[in-house]
Design a protein around this motif. Structure first.
Motif, short mmCIF file in Angstrom:
data_model
loop_
_atom_site.label_atom_id
_atom_site.label_comp_id
_atom_site.label_asym_id
_atom_site.label_seq_id
_atom_site.Cartn_x
_atom_site.Cartn_y
_atom_site.Cartn_z
N ARG A 1 44.20 47.35 45.34
CA ARG A 1 43.16 46.75 44.50
C ARG A 1 42.35 47.82 43.78
O ARG A 1 41.99 47.67 42.61
N LYS B 1 34.37 42.62 33.89
CA LYS B 1 35.61 41.98 33.43
C LYS B 1 36.76 42.08 34.43
O LYS B 1 37.77 41.41 34.29
N LEU B 2 36.60 42.92 35.45
CA LEU B 2 37.66 43.07 36.46
C LEU B 2 37.78 41.80 37.31
O LEU B 2 36.79 41.11 37.51
N PRO B 3 38.97 41.53 37.85
CA PRO B 3 39.10 40.43 38.81
C PRO B 3 38.19 40.67 40.02
O PRO B 3 37.94 41.82 40.39
N ASP B 4 37.69 39.60 40.63
CA ASP B 4 36.71 39.71 41.72
C ASP B 4 37.18 40.62 42.86
O ASP B 4 36.40 41.42 43.37
N ASP B 5 38.46 40.51 43.26
CA ASP B 5 38.92 41.33 44.39
C ASP B 5 38.90 42.82 44.04
O ASP B 5 38.58 43.67 44.88
N GLN B 6 39.19 43.16 42.78
CA GLN B 6 39.15 44.56 42.36
C GLN B 6 37.71 45.05 42.24
O GLN B 6 37.39 46.17 42.64
N LYS B 7 36.82 44.19 41.70
CA LYS B 7 35.40 44.54 41.60
C LYS B 7 34.82 44.84 42.97
O LYS B 7 34.10 45.82 43.16
N ASN C 1 42.84 49.33 35.27
CA ASN C 1 42.28 48.38 34.30
C ASN C 1 41.06 48.97 33.59
O ASN C 1 40.90 48.78 32.37
N SER D 1 30.12 35.83 42.77
CA SER D 1 30.63 36.88 41.89
C SER D 1 30.02 38.19 42.36
O SER D 1 29.06 38.18 43.12
#
Length: 196
Positions: free
Chosen positions: A174, A138-144, A181, A99
């Protein structure tokens, strides 16, 4: 060492290959914070991050000494890719997915430099940072991953695309989704604060 600090990455590499070890130390000093932070935010463990950081530089040294480094003026992205691959290898061995952001322990916001501020401003900033970290989590991993590489590691979208092995358009997309988001979460939170 200050003379070395004025040299470009490529110059330092050539000086190192000519036998001057301090040139590599200058390169390491130049980028260690960005590289370590990037590793740490993915593995969320200080000791593991240190191990991967060291393994990364062992690979860098071996590649440089083996004459396999392609001198394209892209030292940092090249090292970041090696670190990224080391992290993937580690998690493959561990059979678990990494993560990106840790809400405990090391905090990227602690290394950001802020001017002198009064107690109230400091408390408001600290609360804002806590809220922002929760939203980023809380963001999806690829966006984070793209958001962290861009804003906290100050990397270009081309470098991010190279490291994550996607197109520049995908990396940009992304980032757009991550910001959209976050904007929705911020608007939702302020709405809840007004209602509450």
């Amino acid at each position: 060492m200050s003379i070395l600090n004025k040299k470009t990455d490529q110059e330092l590499i050539h000086i190192y290959l000519d036998g001057k070890e301090t040139a590599l130390a200058a390169l390491l000093e130049r980028y260690k914070s960005k590289i370590y932070t990037s590793i740490y935010m993915k593995v969320k463990d200080e000791y593991l991050a240190e191990d991967i950081f060291q393994e990364t530089f062992i690979k860098v040294i071996n590649t440089l000494k083996g004459g396999k480094y392609n001198d394209e003026g892209k030292f940092l992205p090249w090292v970041m890719r090696i670190a990224h691959n080391m992290i993937i290898d580690h998690f493959r061995k561990e059979k678990r997915a990494p993560s990106i952001v840790n809400t405990e322990g090391f905090d990227i916001f602690d290394v950001l430099d802020f001017s002198d501020e009064n107690v109230e401003s400091k408390m408001l900033r600290e609360q804002r940072d806590i809220d922002l970290k929760k939203m980023i989590q809380k963001l999806p991993d690829d966006q984070k991953e793209v958001l962290i590489m861009r804003h906290f590691c100050d990397m270009s979208f081309k470098d991010i695309a190279d490291i994550t092995e996607v197109s520049i358009n995908t990396a940009l997309g992304r980032m757009r989704y991550a910001l959209a988001n976050l904007r929705k979460m911020i608007e939702g939170q302020s709405l809840m604060l007004q209602i509450g």
